[in-house]
Design a protein around this motif. Structure first.
Motif, mmCIF file in Angstrom:
data_model
loop_
_atom_site.group_PDB
_atom_site.id
_atom_site.type_symbol
_atom_site.label_atom_id
_atom_site.label_comp_id
_atom_site.label_asym_id
_atom_site.label_seq_id
_atom_site.Cartn_x
_atom_site.Cartn_y
_atom_site.Cartn_z
ATOM 1 N N GLY A 1 0.272 4.054 0.972
ATOM 2 C CA GLY A 1 0.149 4.779 2.231
ATOM 3 C C GLY A 1 1.240 4.421 3.230
ATOM 4 O O GLY A 1 1.604 5.233 4.073
ATOM 5 N N GLN A 2 1.768 3.214 3.127
ATOM 6 C CA GLN A 2 2.847 2.811 4.027
ATOM 7 C C GLN A 2 4.072 3.685 3.825
ATOM 8 O O GLN A 2 4.735 4.093 4.767
ATOM 9 C CB GLN A 2 3.210 1.337 3.778
ATOM 10 C CG GLN A 2 2.134 0.369 4.204
ATOM 11 C CD GLN A 2 1.978 0.336 5.709
ATOM 12 O OE1 GLN A 2 2.959 0.224 6.439
ATOM 13 N NE2 GLN A 2 0.760 0.459 6.187
ATOM 14 N N PRO B 1 9.888 -5.899 4.402
ATOM 15 C CA PRO B 1 9.271 -6.991 5.175
ATOM 16 C C PRO B 1 7.833 -7.281 4.741
ATOM 17 O O PRO B 1 7.428 -8.448 4.670
ATOM 18 C CB PRO B 1 9.303 -6.461 6.617
ATOM 19 C CG PRO B 1 10.425 -5.501 6.639
ATOM 20 C CD PRO B 1 10.467 -4.862 5.277
ATOM 21 N N GLN B 2 7.074 -6.245 4.439
ATOM 22 C CA GLN B 2 5.690 -6.465 3.989
ATOM 23 C C GLN B 2 5.659 -7.082 2.602
ATOM 24 O O GLN B 2 4.839 -7.944 2.300
ATOM 25 C CB GLN B 2 4.922 -5.147 3.969
ATOM 26 C CG GLN B 2 4.690 -4.570 5.352
ATOM 27 C CD GLN B 2 3.843 -3.312 5.301
ATOM 28 O OE1 GLN B 2 2.743 -3.313 4.791
ATOM 29 N NE2 GLN B 2 4.389 -2.222 5.818
ATOM 30 N N MET C 1 13.329 2.964 5.698
ATOM 31 C CA MET C 1 11.940 2.708 5.324
ATOM 32 C C MET C 1 11.853 1.421 4.502
ATOM 33 O O MET C 1 11.014 0.562 4.762
ATOM 34 C CB MET C 1 11.406 3.883 4.511
ATOM 35 C CG MET C 1 10.074 3.619 3.853
ATOM 36 S SD MET C 1 9.486 5.053 2.948
ATOM 37 C CE MET C 1 10.358 4.856 1.404
ATOM 38 N N ALA D 1 5.598 6.447 6.463
ATOM 39 C CA ALA D 1 7.011 6.430 6.847
ATOM 40 C C ALA D 1 7.659 7.783 6.560
ATOM 41 O O ALA D 1 8.392 8.327 7.388
ATOM 42 C CB ALA D 1 7.742 5.314 6.104
ATOM 43 N N SER E 1 0.697 -13.319 12.220
ATOM 44 C CA SER E 1 0.714 -11.934 12.686
ATOM 45 C C SER E 1 -0.419 -11.111 12.064
ATOM 46 O O SER E 1 -0.587 -9.950 12.373
ATOM 47 C CB SER E 1 2.065 -11.282 12.402
ATOM 48 O OG SER E 1 2.214 -11.051 11.026
ATOM 49 N N ASP E 2 -1.200 -11.718 11.184
ATOM 50 C CA ASP E 2 -2.312 -10.968 10.588
ATOM 51 C C ASP E 2 -3.526 -10.932 11.519
ATOM 52 O O ASP E 2 -3.725 -11.825 12.279
ATOM 53 C CB ASP E 2 -2.737 -11.610 9.258
ATOM 54 C CG ASP E 2 -1.709 -11.305 8.165
ATOM 55 O OD1 ASP E 2 -0.812 -10.500 8.451
ATOM 56 O OD2 ASP E 2 -1.816 -11.878 7.088
ATOM 57 N N ASP F 1 12.970 -1.728 6.878
ATOM 58 C CA ASP F 1 12.156 -2.103 8.036
ATOM 59 C C ASP F 1 10.654 -2.050 7.783
ATOM 60 O O ASP F 1 9.882 -2.706 8.484
ATOM 61 C CB ASP F 1 12.479 -1.176 9.226
ATOM 62 C CG ASP F 1 13.911 -1.357 9.699
ATOM 63 O OD1 ASP F 1 14.455 -2.452 9.495
ATOM 64 O OD2 ASP F 1 14.473 -0.408 10.261
ATOM 65 N N ILE F 2 10.223 -1.243 6.827
ATOM 66 C CA ILE F 2 8.775 -1.072 6.647
ATOM 67 C C ILE F 2 8.299 -1.736 5.352
ATOM 68 O O ILE F 2 7.379 -2.552 5.365
ATOM 69 C CB ILE F 2 8.398 0.436 6.609
ATOM 70 C CG1 ILE F 2 8.965 1.178 7.820
ATOM 71 C CG2 ILE F 2 6.880 0.601 6.501
ATOM 72 C CD1 ILE F 2 8.418 0.762 9.154
ATOM 73 N N ASP G 1 0.830 -1.203 0.000
ATOM 74 C CA ASP G 1 0.000 0.000 0.000
ATOM 75 C C ASP G 1 0.870 1.261 0.000
ATOM 76 O O ASP G 1 1.779 1.408 0.805
ATOM 77 C CB ASP G 1 -0.874 -0.036 1.265
ATOM 78 C CG ASP G 1 -1.780 1.177 1.371
ATOM 79 O OD1 ASP G 1 -1.837 1.972 0.419
ATOM 80 O OD2 ASP G 1 -2.436 1.318 2.421
#
Lengths: 240, 219
Positions: B118-119, B140-141, B133, B123, B218-219, B136-137, B116
């Protein structure tokens, strides 16, 4: 504290902001309202350079954002933002969402960051959710976490981009309550919103945008009782 | 019907030893491929034109020529051009790693683009620098979303390594062939090798599903 001079923003041929100038004082709470497509969100997003202005000058706490040499990152640390769709980091717990930026951007000590995050979560009433992942939270809870995340950076101002528009009606109240508390603590806030009741009650000033122009800048009492432009009258008739 | 496995029974341990070699190549190549893939993907989505061109060129070369050719070119190029003696297994790891990197970069790029938008904005709004960013953000996603494709890539790679037989690396395939040569029966050891590859694929598929399940928690 914030000074905006002749702000223009175009996407190709499409001019979205057509020269906006205004000043915002410290501790002021500003509600930005207007019909959709009026440029409200674009205006807000220019203030932390998520959108790059085409021309004009923005000064925040003495730093000129629009100068080439300005450290954008430094300014973004001081300008918090809350989004319509929250944008919490889904792979991090609530607590990690709050501590990541203070630790990794500001270089804050980890225990201090956790302590601060826990205090903020207590303030927004979500301390017991600190170890949950965002997907386990309701929309209202997510937005409260998002507000706490912005606060964790100790910003001088927080931008809210339609913070309640994606929420179920019964959750709007809890988020507005948190924002109201925040306003009472003297935080400088700019809020793009469709919540007229909230704007009237909490805002110090209303900015009414239409067609990329700032066409009214008034106190809520004045704006809601007797708007000075026909455009604002029409708008209020439709939404109230 | 003339099929007799008794002749290869003494050679079974010898062939089974090839599993280690095959896995060594597949795992080593996957690690290189993953690192190369991430770097290439970052070049592709970045704003630096030179890096983007390089990454696209790299991908098109490795996808546009046969893998067995790349393997042999690297095997002969390293000693001839760099004057370094190199064993078949390291050669295979490098060749498969570089090749796999091209494919993985496409998977990762798609994965990053699917995160997304927006992530990234969230950040940025927090002042998180680009590298952190991504690390780590965003990545991983992205990796979580593309994990099934990555597992698939690993399984494919594990089978494809069989072509290392052309540079005489002693993997399952090569060993089966050697046994064929010494017993004058090629079909039986090759069938046996086929069974080993198939079981490995089944096991890896099963492990892949387990990992996916674990990540989804984790979801």
């Amino acid at each position: 504290m914030i000074k905006i001079e002749e702000l223009h923003k175009s996407y190709g041929q499409n001019e979205v902001l057509k020269g906006i100038s205004t000043e915002i004082k410290e501790k002021e709470v500003i509600a930005i309202i207007g019909p959709s497509g009026s440029g409200k969100s674009t205006f807000l997003r220019c203030l932390n350079l998520l959108e790059e202005p085409t021309s004009g000058k923005i000064t925040i706490a003495g730093d000129v954002l629009t100068d080439k040499g300005t450290n954008i990152m430094k300014i973004r640390e001081e300008v918090g933002m809350v989004f319509q769709h929250f944008h919490l980091f889904p792979h991090k717990t609530v607590l990690e969402n709050l501590t990541y930026a203070p630790i990794n951007v500001k270089g804050m000590d980890k225990t201090a960051a956790i302590k601060k995050a826990e205090d903020l979560l207590t303030k927004v009433g979500l301390f017991e959710k600190r170890n949950e992942y965002p997907n386990r939270l309701s929309g209202g809870q997510k937005q409260r976490v998002a507000i706490a995340r912005a606060l964790a950076m100790d910003p001088k101002v927080i931008l809210f981009d339609e913070p309640t528009s994606a929420l179920d009606p019964e959750m709007v109240k809890e988020v507005l309550a948190v924002m109201k508390n925040l306003a009472n603590t003297g935080m400088t806030m700019l809020i793009v919103t469709h919540e007229m009741g909230f704007a009237r009650e909490v805002a110090d000033r209303i900015l009414f945008l239409d067609g990329g122009k700032l066409i009214e800048d008034a106190s809520p009492e004045q704006f809601f009782a007797a708007p000075s432009t026909q455009r604002a009258k029409d708008f209020l008739e439709k939404v109230l | 019907m003339n099929l007799d496995f008794t002749a290869i029974i003494p050679s079974i341990p010898y062939i089974l030893k090839g599993i280690g070699v095959t896995l060594q190549i597949a795992i080593g190549a996957s690690i290189i491929g993953f690192i190369v893939g991430i770097l290439l993907a970052l070049c592709k989505i970045g704003k630096v034109n030179v890096l983007r061109w390089f990454a696209d060129f790299y991908t098109s070369i490795f996808r546009g020529t046969p893998l067995v050719l790349q393997l042999m070119i690297i095997y002969y190029a390293v000693p001839q051009l760099l004057d370094i003696q190199i064993d078949p297994v390291p050669t295979a790891i490098i060749a498969f790693g570089l090749n796999s990197g091209a494919y993985i970069s496409e998977i990762i790029r798609a994965g990053i683009n699917a995160v997304d938008k927006g992530q990234m904005e969230a950040a940025q709004a927090l002042g998180i620098p680009y590298a952190k960013m991504m690390k780590d953000i965003i990545i991983p996603q992205a990796v979580k979303n593309i994990l099934p494709s990555l597992v698939n890539e690993f399984i494919t790679l594990n089978k494809e390594t069989a072509v290392v037989t052309v540079i005489s690396a002693l993997d399952i395939m090569r060993r089966a062939y050697i046994v064929g040569g010494s017993t004058y029966r090629y079909l039986e050891p090759l069938l046996f090798a086929g069974v080993i590859y198939y079981i490995m694929t089944l096991v890896l598929t099963f492990l892949g599903k387990r990992i996916e399940k674990g990540m989804r928690k984790s979801d």
